[in-house]
Every structure is written in structure tokens, then in C-alpha cells.
Write a protein that holds these residues in place. Structure first.
Motif, PDB file in Angstrom:
ATOM      1  N   GLN A 291       0.830  -1.208   0.000  1.00  0.00           N
ATOM      2  CA  GLN A 291       0.000   0.000   0.000  1.00  0.00           C
ATOM      3  C   GLN A 291       0.859   1.250   0.000  1.00  0.00           C
ATOM      4  O   GLN A 291       0.554   2.231  -0.700  1.00  0.00           O
ATOM      5  N   LYS A 292       1.955   1.234   0.743  1.00  0.00           N
ATOM      6  CA  LYS A 292       2.846   2.391   0.755  1.00  0.00           C
ATOM      7  C   LYS A 292       3.461   2.612  -0.630  1.00  0.00           C
ATOM      8  O   LYS A 292       3.654   3.754  -1.070  1.00  0.00           O
ATOM      9  N   ALA A 293       3.746   1.519  -1.329  1.00  0.00           N
ATOM     10  CA  ALA A 293       4.293   1.643  -2.678  1.00  0.00           C
ATOM     11  C   ALA A 293       3.270   2.244  -3.638  1.00  0.00           C
ATOM     12  O   ALA A 293       3.622   3.038  -4.519  1.00  0.00           O
TER      13      ALA A 293
ATOM     14  N   GLU B  38      -9.822   3.195   0.898  1.00  0.00           N
ATOM     15  CA  GLU B  38      -9.496   2.130   1.859  1.00  0.00           C
ATOM     16  C   GLU B  38      -7.984   1.906   1.922  1.00  0.00           C
ATOM     17  O   GLU B  38      -7.490   0.796   1.728  1.00  0.00           O
ATOM     18  N   PRO B  39      -7.197   2.948   2.238  1.00  0.00           N
ATOM     19  CA  PRO B  39      -5.733   2.811   2.180  1.00  0.00           C
ATOM     20  C   PRO B  39      -5.143   1.908   3.255  1.00  0.00           C
ATOM     21  O   PRO B  39      -3.979   1.519   3.147  1.00  0.00           O
TER      22      PRO B  39
ATOM     23  N   ALA C 159      -3.574  17.741  -0.964  1.00  0.00           N
ATOM     24  CA  ALA C 159      -4.958  17.650  -0.489  1.00  0.00           C
ATOM     25  C   ALA C 159      -5.351  16.185  -0.573  1.00  0.00           C
ATOM     26  O   ALA C 159      -5.245  15.567  -1.630  1.00  0.00           O
ATOM     27  N   VAL C 160      -5.809  15.617   0.543  1.00  0.00           N
ATOM     28  CA  VAL C 160      -6.040  14.181   0.626  1.00  0.00           C
ATOM     29  C   VAL C 160      -7.502  13.898   0.953  1.00  0.00           C
ATOM     30  O   VAL C 160      -8.045  14.426   1.925  1.00  0.00           O
ATOM     31  N   LEU C 161      -8.118  13.060   0.113  1.00  0.00           N
ATOM     32  CA  LEU C 161      -9.464  12.552   0.409  1.00  0.00           C
ATOM     33  C   LEU C 161      -9.282  11.114   0.883  1.00  0.00           C
ATOM     34  O   LEU C 161      -8.900  10.228   0.122  1.00  0.00           O
ATOM     35  N   PHE C 162      -9.549  10.882   2.153  1.00  0.00           N
ATOM     36  CA  PHE C 162      -9.267   9.613   2.826  1.00  0.00           C
ATOM     37  C   PHE C 162     -10.585   8.870   3.031  1.00  0.00           C
ATOM     38  O   PHE C 162     -11.414   9.265   3.839  1.00  0.00           O
ATOM     39  N   VAL C 163     -10.776   7.804   2.267  1.00  0.00           N
ATOM     40  CA  VAL C 163     -12.043   7.078   2.279  1.00  0.00           C
ATOM     41  C   VAL C 163     -11.881   5.781   3.061  1.00  0.00           C
ATOM     42  O   VAL C 163     -10.925   5.024   2.842  1.00  0.00           O
ATOM     43  N   SER C 164     -12.817   5.519   3.977  1.00  0.00           N
ATOM     44  CA  SER C 164     -12.705   4.305   4.786  1.00  0.00           C
ATOM     45  C   SER C 164     -14.072   3.827   5.248  1.00  0.00           C
ATOM     46  O   SER C 164     -14.951   4.625   5.566  1.00  0.00           O
ATOM     47  N   SER C 165     -14.213   2.486   5.263  1.00  0.00           N
ATOM     48  CA  SER C 165     -15.391   1.882   5.876  1.00  0.00           C
ATOM     49  C   SER C 165     -15.130   1.579   7.347  1.00  0.00           C
ATOM     50  O   SER C 165     -16.059   1.284   8.096  1.00  0.00           O
TER      51      SER C 165
END
Length: 509
Positions: free
Chosen positions: A417-419, A436-437, A462-468
Motif C-alpha cells: 500500500q505504501k508503494a 481504503e488505504p 490535499a487528501v481525500l481519505f475514504v474508509s469503511s
């Protein structure tokens, strides 16, 4: 169907499934901890809980997929001590899982009778099969021609074929695992009607879902699970959203809500890098509007089926959408993946394994593939430059790998994921859409990814961080939007960014 819930099962109705003291452990985790559960004939029981609460383990025990380490299970009054899925089916259990298991090229009738085709004179009796399908569809109120190829049916009707196939065996207990998660609200209507009809035939139904509006319409009662245990079962009628959310989250002692969030940017100034106005992706997203500013980590929280991924794919140009998308104040007339990438938009997909990496290519190759400019000369990609750029990104992101050319499939999920994030750093993306990072990564890797996200924002991204996993949003985001049923239902900032608030907005009926 009326707006009220289904009539509750009679208190003296037959108990179709009973679980007593069931415990199930896997290496390093107790998935189910002395759980008690029972359901009666004709009852629709909703099963609620956060990710990892134990819902899936409980239904896998009842379906015969797993056996408990401790405790006992009875199906229709008969002890069920193993024998697998076939034995569970013999005792009256039918299960419809979230992922469809239909054969698109076969007809609806053929899918219903898959593996159990009626025969006569050594051949499949197609007339009997079509007649049986018509009868089952009629009982469930489903308007599907039995000869129709399943691949031509809308997704909602495919789900109904799955339910009809399970009902064909005349089960005593029907387990439905998130049956409407991939459906829009209007599409789910026929599924809810079918569930009510199934229960009217005296079948006990376990209905796993996070959509409270559906639960209130179709279920008699709700069993809430937390940390592998059954917390409480309450009647749907009169159970408020706050009450249900409180049961799901507990008192917060020792859980994610007690952790200190990172230092938030309380007031992000300056013009937005990304503006979205009245964005719609029928039928999953409707009239979504928000701004994302430089230096901000904006969380987008939603449960399964809320439309999170559809929204991000539209912003990245993969899915056609109505509405306005602006990057740094300029409208993007025709968003395409290529156009959005050139404008500095990068996306990490939800399906890291299937869409995020090329498994057999090296770590460095995976990180430079979105922009070969810095790794090439006169149109030729130079392996030495690929390796050099890769080493710099590996060091910057603390990626654990034996060498830059190590196939990325050999890395842990967190390092993969970091890559994937590193790919967009190399491409110079200023707007990062992270879907879902932290899915499928360990606790240490999660903390590292949170740190990377915050560092990128501090450097002007600018970060859009999406998570369930709603519990992680207060730990990393400056502001959070709650998405439910394709609509934004709440915005939280500062001290209002709490798991309780986000969960209530994401589930509210």
C-alpha cells in the motif's frame, strides 16, 4: 410493503437455530467469544456490528462453514456438531452470501437448479425446471422470466435469483449477508419484499446489514455484536439509532475512540484544490458537493454500499458522472483518467491486489509506472533511473523490501500500500484520492500510513481519505463527511469528529 416492520414471530414458534456458548479462535484473535443466539420460525432478525464484531463468524458456524472450538449449536432442535455445509443444508439452513455465485451465461431457471437439475429419461427436464422456477418466483413476488439469461438481468434481480435459489430447498433458516450492499435504495425494494415473503412462509431469516432504514422495514428484532460477543437483542420497534449505535460501540474504554488523534488543521485557508458540485453517478451517487483544500485531510466515511468507491472513481475520471468537478478553480469538462492524472489527481484503488499493483513487477517499477518522465531519456525507460527513483521512494516511505527490483507481490500488504501511494508521489500528484488505504494491513502499517498521509498534507497535498472502518477517521482527518445511500448526511470538524457522530450519520434511518 408497509413502512412498518414485519409482524414479530410468535413467542411459542419453533426455534429454528440455537447457539449456546460458541467460541471460535484463529491465530492471534478470538473471533467469537461465548456467544448465545437463537431465532424462531417466521422471525426476521437483523445482525449488526462493526467490522470484526463476529457477525461473519457466527453465520459461518450456522452455515456449517466453520465449527466452534467450544459451545453447541442446534438446528431445528437437532444437535449440529459438524458435517459441513451439506449437513447444515440437510438440517434446513440456506445461505446467500454478499458475493453473487451465479453463472451469467445460464438462464434464471438453470441457476436456480444448479447442480440439482430435474431429470427424466436420463436428460434434464427443462419443462419441469421452468415450471419450478415460475412457482418459486411467484411465491416471492419476483417478476423474472425463467428463460432469461442471468447475465442480462439487473443486479437487483440477480440478487433475487440468489435468494430464490436458497428458498428452493425450503429452508427453516435463511441467512442473508448484506443482500443489498451493492444496490441503490430503489433497487433494494424488491429484495426487502422477497425477505418479508420468505418469513411469511415460516422461515427464520438472519438479515446482516448496516442500513437501518431497511432493518426498520423488514426486521422484527436486532442482535448487536461487539468484540466477538452478542451484546443484546432488542425489538426493532422503539429501538432508536442512538441506542443501536451505543450498543455497537460500547463505552469506548480501550477501543479506538480512546486513542488520541493526530494534530488536526482546524482551519484550512486558501482556495480549494478540488471542488465538487452536484455530482451524481446514477443510481449510486446523488447530488454530492464538497471542497477539498490544500493541506487538508478530508475523511469520507460510509458503510458498505454507501457509494464511497463510486464517488472516487468518478472524481478520478473512471466513471461518467453528472455535475461539476473543478481542479484549482478550473472546471474539468471531460474528466478521464488521463486528464485527471495530468491535473495532479492520483487514486489508490480499494482493490489493491486486483487494481493497485502489477504483482510480478518490482517495487520500483510499480512506483514509476504512472509517470515515466523522470525514469526515461529520449522515450526509453532506463532501468538505472527506475532503480534510483525507487530507492529514494522506498527510503522516504520506509518500505520494507530486500531490493528495489523485488517483485511487489513478495511484500506485505502494508508495504504494498505504501508503494501504491509512492507511485503518486513520484507522479507529483497534489490531490490524492485514497480508497481504503489501510484495508488488510497490520496495526503498525496502519500507523505508518496515517503518518505518511499527515506528512503529505503538511507538504501541501490535499487528501481525500475514504474508509469503511469509521473508527480510523478521527485518528487521521481534519474534517469528515458521512456518506449514506449515495448522499452526504453529515459534516464534522474539530471535537465533533467522533466515532459516535460519524457512525450515527452513516447509519441513520
Amino acid at each position: 410493503m408497509s413502512e412498518t416492520t414485519a409482524d414479530a414471530a410468535a413467542p411459542d414458534a419453533e426455534v429454528v437455530a440455537r447457539v449456546r456458548g460458541a467460541t471460535k479462535s484463529y491465530p492471534g484473535v478470538t473471533a467469537l467469544d461465548h456467544a448465545d443466539f437463537e431465532i424462531r420460525a417466521g422471525e426476521v432478525r437483523a445482525l449488526l456490528g462493526r467490522n470484526g464484531a463476529g457477525k461473519s463468524t457466527l453465520i459461518r458456524l450456522l452455515a456449517g462453514v466453520e465449527t466452534p472450538d467450544e459451545g453447541r449449536i442446534e438446528l431445528g432442535g437437532v444437535p449440529f456438531d459438524g458435517g459441513g455445509v451439506r449437513r447444515a443444508a440437510e438440517l434446513g439452513v440456506g445461505t446467500v452470501y454478499q458475493e453473487l455465485s451465479l453463472v451469467p451465461e445460464l438462464s434464471a431457471a438453470e441457476n436456480l437448479y444448479l447442480g440439482t437439475w430435474p431429470t427424466g429419461r436420463g436428460r434434464i427436464d427443462y419443462a419441469a425446471m421452468r415450471a419450478g422456477a415460475k412457482e418459486i418466483f411467484g411465491e416471492l413476488g419476483v417478476d423474472i422470466a425463467s428463460e432469461t439469461r442471468v447475465g442480462e438481468l439487473p443486479l437487483a434481480q440477480q440478487q433475487l435469483v440468489e435468494i430464490a435459489r436458497a428458498f428452493l430447498t425450503r429452508p427453516r433458516l435463511l441467512i442473508l449477508d448484506e443482500p443489498t450492499s451493492a444496490l441503490a435504495a430503489a433497487e433494494a425494494e424488491a429484495v426487502l419484499e422477497a425477505v418479508t415473503r420468505v418469513a411469511s412462509h415460516g422461515v427464520g431469516v438472519i438479515y446482516v446489514s448496516h442500513r437501518l432504514e431497511e432493518i426498520r422495514r423488514v426486521a422484527d428484532s436486532v442482535t448487536v455484536m461487539r468484540d466477538g460477543a452478542v451484546v443484546e437483542t432488542v425489538p426493532v420497534r422503539g429501538a432508536t439509532t442512538d441506542r443501536i449505535v451505543s450498543l455497537m460501540l460500547g463505552d469506548g474504554n480501550g477501543d479506538e475512540r480512546a486513542q488520541a488523534p493526530v494534530a488536526r488543521v482546524t482551519a484550512v485557508k486558501g482556495p480549494p484544490l478540488l471542488s465538487v458540485r452536484d455530482l451524481s453517478v446514477p443510481p449510486k451517487i446523488e447530488d454530492v458537493s464538497f471542497d477539498l483544500r490544500q493541506g487538508e485531510v478530508l475523511g469520507l466515511g460510509g458503510l458498505m454500499g454507501s457509494g464511497r468507491t463510486e464517488l472516487l472513481r468518478a472524481l478520478a475520471g473512471f466513471t461518467p458522472a453528472r455535475g461539476v468537478i473543478e481542479v484549482e478553480g478550473t472546471e474539468v469538462v471531460r474528466p478521464t483518467p488521463h486528464a485527471m492524472r495530468r491535473l495532479g489527481v492520483g487514486i489508490t484503488p480499494e482493490d489493491r491486489k486486483g487494481e493497485g499493483v502489477v504483482p510480478l513487477l518490482g517495487v520500483s517499477e510499480n512506483m514509476v509506472m504512472s509517470w515515466f518522465g523522470g525514469a526515461s531519456r529520449a522515450g526509453t525507460v532506463l532501468p538505472s533511473r527506475v532503480s534510483s527513483l525507487g530507492r529514494a521512494l522506498i527510503e522516504r516511505l520506509s518500505i520494507k523490501t530486500a531490493a528495489p527490483d523485488t517483485p511487489i507481490v513478495n511484500l506485505s500488504g502494508g508495504n504494498q500500500q505504501k508503494a501504491v501511494i509512492g507511485r503518486w508521489l513520484h507522479a507529483g500528484s497534489r490531490i490524492l484520492l485514497l480508497d481504503e488505504p489501510t484495508r488488510g494491513v497490520d496495526v503498525e502499517a496502519k500507523a505508518q500510513i496515517y503518518g505518511i498521509v499527515r506528512e503529505l498534507a503538511q507538504q501541501g497535498a490535499a487528501v481525500l481519505f475514504v474508509s469503511s472502518e469509521l473508527e480510523e477517521l478521527p485518528l487521521v482527518c481534519d474534517r469528515v463527511l458521512a456518506l449514506r445511500g449515495g448522499r452526504l448526511e453529515g459534516e464534522f470538524s474539530g471535537d465533533d469528529i467522533t466515532l459516535d457522530n460519524i457512525m450515527a450519520a452513516a447509519m441513520a434511518a
